[in-house]
Every structure is written in C-alpha cells, then in structure tokens.
Design a protein around this motif. Structure first.
Motif, PDB file in Angstrom:
ATOM      1  N   MET A   1       0.837  -1.186   0.000  1.00 11.51           N
ATOM      2  CA  MET A   1       0.000   0.000   0.000  1.00 11.51           C
ATOM      3  C   MET A   1       0.885   1.255   0.000  1.00 11.51           C
ATOM      4  O   MET A   1       1.886   1.327   0.700  1.00 11.51           O
ATOM      5  N   VAL A   2       0.512   2.239  -0.811  1.00 14.22           N
ATOM      6  CA  VAL A   2       1.216   3.511  -0.861  1.00 14.22           C
ATOM      7  C   VAL A   2       0.487   4.498   0.045  1.00 14.22           C
ATOM      8  O   VAL A   2      -0.722   4.672  -0.060  1.00 14.22           O
ATOM      9  N   GLU A   3       1.223   5.128   0.936  1.00 13.31           N
ATOM     10  CA  GLU A   3       0.640   6.027   1.924  1.00 13.31           C
ATOM     11  C   GLU A   3       0.471   7.432   1.345  1.00 13.31           C
ATOM     12  O   GLU A   3       1.417   8.016   0.823  1.00 13.31           O
ATOM     13  N   ILE A   4      -0.734   7.960   1.466  1.00 15.19           N
ATOM     14  CA  ILE A   4      -1.031   9.332   1.051  1.00 15.19           C
ATOM     15  C   ILE A   4      -1.258  10.170   2.300  1.00 15.19           C
ATOM     16  O   ILE A   4      -2.088   9.830   3.143  1.00 15.19           O
ATOM     17  N   LYS A   5      -0.492  11.251   2.407  1.00 13.67           N
ATOM     18  CA  LYS A   5      -0.529  12.074   3.608  1.00 13.67           C
ATOM     19  C   LYS A   5      -1.480  13.264   3.469  1.00 13.67           C
ATOM     20  O   LYS A   5      -1.688  13.785   2.366  1.00 13.67           O
ATOM     21  N   THR A   6      -1.994  13.710   4.607  1.00  9.41           N
ATOM     22  CA  THR A   6      -2.776  14.940   4.648  1.00  9.41           C
ATOM     23  C   THR A   6      -1.813  16.131   4.673  1.00  9.41           C
ATOM     24  O   THR A   6      -0.623  15.979   4.997  1.00  9.41           O
ATOM     25  N   PRO A   7      -2.298  17.337   4.390  1.00  5.31           N
ATOM     26  CA  PRO A   7      -1.429  18.519   4.498  1.00  5.31           C
ATOM     27  C   PRO A   7      -0.808  18.670   5.887  1.00  5.31           C
ATOM     28  O   PRO A   7       0.357  19.085   6.006  1.00  5.31           O
ATOM     29  N   GLU A   8      -1.546  18.347   6.930  1.00  6.09           N
ATOM     30  CA  GLU A   8      -1.001  18.466   8.276  1.00  6.09           C
ATOM     31  C   GLU A   8       0.122  17.459   8.504  1.00  6.09           C
ATOM     32  O   GLU A   8       1.123  17.758   9.187  1.00  6.09           O
ATOM     33  N   GLN A   9      -0.013  16.269   7.936  1.00  6.11           N
ATOM     34  CA  GLN A   9       1.042  15.260   8.058  1.00  6.11           C
ATOM     35  C   GLN A   9       2.282  15.655   7.250  1.00  6.11           C
ATOM     36  O   GLN A   9       3.415  15.441   7.705  1.00  6.11           O
ATOM     37  N   ILE A  10       2.073  16.241   6.086  1.00  5.86           N
ATOM     38  CA  ILE A  10       3.186  16.758   5.304  1.00  5.86           C
ATOM     39  C   ILE A  10       3.926  17.847   6.090  1.00  5.86           C
ATOM     40  O   ILE A  10       5.156  17.940   6.062  1.00  5.86           O
ATOM     41  N   LYS A  11       3.169  18.654   6.806  1.00  6.44           N
ATOM     42  CA  LYS A  11       3.777  19.698   7.627  1.00  6.44           C
ATOM     43  C   LYS A  11       4.685  19.086   8.689  1.00  6.44           C
ATOM     44  O   LYS A  11       5.786  19.591   8.951  1.00  6.44           O
ATOM     45  N   LYS A  12       4.253  17.991   9.315  1.00  2.00           N
ATOM     46  CA  LYS A  12       5.083  17.301  10.302  1.00  2.00           C
ATOM     47  C   LYS A  12       6.331  16.727   9.638  1.00  2.00           C
ATOM     48  O   LYS A  12       7.434  16.759  10.205  1.00  2.00           O
ATOM     49  N   MET A  13       6.184  16.201   8.432  1.00  2.00           N
ATOM     50  CA  MET A  13       7.345  15.681   7.707  1.00  2.00           C
ATOM     51  C   MET A  13       8.322  16.807   7.380  1.00  2.00           C
ATOM     52  O   MET A  13       9.547  16.600   7.374  1.00  2.00           O
ATOM     53  N   ARG A  14       7.792  17.987   7.108  1.00  2.00           N
ATOM     54  CA  ARG A  14       8.658  19.139   6.863  1.00  2.00           C
ATOM     55  C   ARG A  14       9.470  19.469   8.122  1.00  2.00           C
ATOM     56  O   ARG A  14      10.661  19.793   8.036  1.00  2.00           O
ATOM     57  N   GLU A  15       8.837  19.374   9.290  1.00  2.00           N
ATOM     58  CA  GLU A  15       9.558  19.612  10.539  1.00  2.00           C
ATOM     59  C   GLU A  15      10.691  18.591  10.695  1.00  2.00           C
ATOM     60  O   GLU A  15      11.815  18.957  11.055  1.00  2.00           O
ATOM     61  N   ALA A  16      10.387  17.329  10.437  1.00  2.00           N
ATOM     62  CA  ALA A  16      11.417  16.293  10.525  1.00  2.00           C
ATOM     63  C   ALA A  16      12.515  16.533   9.500  1.00  2.00           C
ATOM     64  O   ALA A  16      13.709  16.357   9.787  1.00  2.00           O
ATOM     65  N   GLY A  17      12.124  16.952   8.300  1.00  2.00           N
ATOM     66  CA  GLY A  17      13.096  17.212   7.247  1.00  2.00           C
ATOM     67  C   GLY A  17      14.065  18.322   7.600  1.00  2.00           C
ATOM     68  O   GLY A  17      15.259  18.247   7.286  1.00  2.00           O
ATOM     69  N   LEU A  18      13.579  19.352   8.265  1.00  2.00           N
ATOM     70  CA  LEU A  18      14.459  20.450   8.659  1.00  2.00           C
ATOM     71  C   LEU A  18      15.437  20.025   9.755  1.00  2.00           C
ATOM     72  O   LEU A  18      16.568  20.514   9.794  1.00  2.00           O
ATOM     73  N   VAL A  19      15.015  19.116  10.618  1.00  2.00           N
ATOM     74  CA  VAL A  19      15.953  18.568  11.609  1.00  2.00           C
ATOM     75  C   VAL A  19      17.076  17.817  10.888  1.00  2.00           C
ATOM     76  O   VAL A  19      18.257  17.973  11.224  1.00  2.00           O
ATOM     77  N   VAL A  20      16.716  17.029   9.893  1.00  2.70           N
ATOM     78  CA  VAL A  20      17.726  16.310   9.113  1.00  2.70           C
ATOM     79  C   VAL A  20      18.672  17.299   8.426  1.00  2.70           C
ATOM     80  O   VAL A  20      19.901  17.113   8.425  1.00  2.70           O
ATOM     81  N   ALA A  21      18.116  18.353   7.845  1.00  4.18           N
ATOM     82  CA  ALA A  21      18.948  19.357   7.179  1.00  4.18           C
ATOM     83  C   ALA A  21      19.945  19.982   8.154  1.00  4.18           C
ATOM     84  O   ALA A  21      21.120  20.193   7.814  1.00  4.18           O
ATOM     85  N   GLU A  22      19.483  20.282   9.362  1.00  6.06           N
ATOM     86  CA  GLU A  22      20.370  20.866  10.372  1.00  6.06           C
ATOM     87  C   GLU A  22      21.466  19.867  10.771  1.00  6.06           C
ATOM     88  O   GLU A  22      22.638  20.251  10.942  1.00  6.06           O
ATOM     89  N   ALA A  23      21.110  18.608  10.932  1.00  7.15           N
ATOM     90  CA  ALA A  23      22.096  17.593  11.326  1.00  7.15           C
ATOM     91  C   ALA A  23      23.158  17.419  10.237  1.00  7.15           C
ATOM     92  O   ALA A  23      24.358  17.321  10.538  1.00  7.15           O
ATOM     93  N   LEU A  24      22.736  17.384   8.978  1.00 10.35           N
ATOM     94  CA  LEU A  24      23.699  17.235   7.894  1.00 10.35           C
ATOM     95  C   LEU A  24      24.581  18.470   7.747  1.00 10.35           C
ATOM     96  O   LEU A  24      25.773  18.364   7.441  1.00 10.35           O
ATOM     97  N   LYS A  25      24.005  19.637   7.955  1.00 12.66           N
ATOM     98  CA  LYS A  25      24.795  20.874   7.915  1.00 12.66           C
ATOM     99  C   LYS A  25      25.884  20.833   8.979  1.00 12.66           C
ATOM    100  O   LYS A  25      27.051  21.190   8.718  1.00 12.66           O
ATOM    101  N   ALA A  26      25.523  20.412  10.187  1.00 15.79           N
ATOM    102  CA  ALA A  26      26.496  20.343  11.269  1.00 15.79           C
ATOM    103  C   ALA A  26      27.588  19.320  10.958  1.00 15.79           C
ATOM    104  O   ALA A  26      28.776  19.551  11.240  1.00 15.79           O
ATOM    105  N   CYS A  27      27.207  18.202  10.383  1.00 24.26           N
ATOM    106  CA  CYS A  27      28.196  17.181  10.012  1.00 24.26           C
ATOM    107  C   CYS A  27      29.128  17.703   8.926  1.00 24.26           C
ATOM    108  O   CYS A  27      30.351  17.508   8.997  1.00 24.26           O
ATOM    109  N   ARG A  28      28.554  18.362   7.918  1.00 27.70           N
ATOM    110  CA  ARG A  28      29.385  18.907   6.837  1.00 27.70           C
ATOM    111  C   ARG A  28      30.430  19.873   7.401  1.00 27.70           C
ATOM    112  O   ARG A  28      31.594  19.857   6.990  1.00 27.70           O
TER     113      ARG A  28
END
Length: 277
Positions: A1-28
């Motif tokens: 099954m392919v998961e389809i997210k609501t806009p609010e769930q996409i917003k939460k994924m954006r929050e998680a994505g920015l944490v990843v971006a910060e972690a990779l920036k710090a590592c770089r």
C-alpha cells in the motif's frame, strides 16, 4: 500500500526534514582530517536531540548509529565508529529523524581536506544534479518511472571521466517515506521496462530520491558486518538524497532548508509553498 498524507502530516514531515537538514549541515561543517566517523555521529545525534526529535536510523534492524558514514569505495550503510578520516577522503553521510511519528531522510557527499581529483569532484556533482533532475519530475500526474528516467538520462548524458565511467548502483534506490522511513514504492535510479511506468504521483505522496553513482561498476557487495556496502571493483562512489512531497502546487523538498525553491527555479520548476511559512 502507498501512503497518502494529509497537508497536516506533510507539515510534520517538513519539521522532521528540517531537523535532518540541520544535522547534515552540522556534520558537513565538522568534516575534517582527523575526525572519526563516530564523532560525526555524535554531532548529528546532538542536533537531533536538541530539536526534540528522534533518530530513525538508531536501532533500525540493529543499526548502531544515527548516521550512515560511507567512505571512499563504500556506497551506503557504513557504520560510524573509530575510523579516522584522512585528507583526500570522500564520505557520504546519510541521516534521518522523526518528529511526532513522521520521518525525514537525506544524504550528502563531503570531501575531507583538499586536493581531490577533478573526477571525484565531478562524480559528486553529477550525482547531486541527477537527484535534482529526478526531483523536478515529482509533480502531480507524472509516473514513478519519470523520476527514474530523469536520473538515468542526466547521468548518461554526462562526459565520461578520463579513466572510468559512471556506474548507477543497481541494488539500492529510493523509497516511499512518511509514517515509516522505508515504505513502498521502491524507486530505481534507472529505467527497468519490465517494471512498467509505475504509480501515478498524486498530492500527499512522498518519496526519498537517492542516486548512488560510482566511477566504475554498478555492482556491490555487503561486508561481514552485514551493513557496509562497497563497490565490487573498489571504485569510489557518491550518494545524495532528499525527501520530497507531491503537492497541488508542485514539489516540496522536505529536507532542504528552502524547500528546494532555489535549485528547482534553476530547472524552471516552481517549488510548493513551505507549510511552515
């Protein structure tokens, strides 16, 4: 099954994505001769914790790091530890995070010190640019194979390095992402006509696009640690990744600080508005 997210769930994924971006920036910023891959792991772990997120790598099927640290001919899934990075090394760093049950996942290639051969610099650039070529195809009513074709076509169009070629790694690719890190569908970085055109992309769908390219063979093997993947011929490789959501307004690069706006504009694509403002 392919998961389809609501806009609010996409917003939460954006929050998680920015944490990843910060972690990779710090590592770089921390990558330098003399640092260990374990110390880079600690850098990422601190960023994730400081943002109130959790790691989706740590403990995944027994994995012991919050990053994958893959050096030189290691393609993916390198276990962080006491390996000391040396001047002239090349390392891909893959990292993920969870916020309120929603996942982000991205990877970068970094150069340790200086003096790297032009073919290595070019390898990383080709891999990164092929990722963006794929991201540009993440739009409503396109098919999964449109992403694969864009990645492969971009790489195949590039002039070959003087002493090698570009091997598109065959055994690993992108994946759906959302309430889990790895979800259906699997995304090849090349076109396999036996698989057909793949699913139609619809708003709410999210995928991690991650080309891996070597200077030689597309074939790999896994070491005795059951994680670290190397090229069969010992050629060095590059790995880049972003997580992207399909929206009505266009692609949203969840793990890019600007949502992908600047890079997509260069490709004539308008990124979706950032749900976090």
């Amino acid at each position: 099954m392919v998961e389809i997210k609501t806009p609010e769930q996409i917003k939460k994924m954006r929050e998680a994505g920015l944490v990843v971006a910060e972690a990779l920036k710090a590592c770089r910023e921390a990558v330098a001769p003399g640092i260990t891959t374990g110390e880079l792991n600690s850098v990422a772990a601190k960023v994730i914790a400081d943002h109130g997120a959790t790691s989706n790598f740590l403990g995944y099927h027994g994995f012991t790091g919050v990053i994958c640290a893959s050096v030189n001919d290691e393609v993916v899934h390198g276990i962080p530890g006491d390996r000391v990075l040396a001047d002239g090394d090349m390392i891909s760093i893959d990292c993920g995070a969870i916020v309120d049950g929603w996942h982000g996942d991205a990877a970068i290639t970094c150069f340790v010190g200086g003096g790297h051969a032009e073919e290595l610099l070019r390898l990383s650039q080709v891999t990164e640019d092929s990722m963006w070529a794929g991201i540009a195809q993440v739009k409503k009513n396109n098919r999964l194979s449109d992403i694969s074709r864009a990645i492969e076509s971009y790489i195949r169009r590039q002039p070959l390095p003087p002493k090698g070629k570009y091997g598109i790694i065959e055994d690993f690719g992108g994946h759906g992402i959302g309430s889990a890190m790895h979800m259906d569908p699997h995304l090849l970085n090349y076109v396999d006509r036996k698989r057909g055109r793949g699913m139609k992309l619809v708003p709410g769908f999210a995928i991690a696009i991650e080309p891996m390219v070597s200077l030689g063979t597309p074939k790999t093997h896994t070491l005795a640690d059951e994680w670290t993947v190397k090229t069969n011929d010992g050629t060095w490789s590059s790995h880049w990744e972003h997580s992207i959501a399909v929206t009505e307004e266009g692609p949203l690069v969840l793990t890019a600080f600007d949502g992908g706006r600047a890079k997509l504009a260069e490709l004539g694509i308008t990124a979706a508005p950032d749900p976090l403002g």
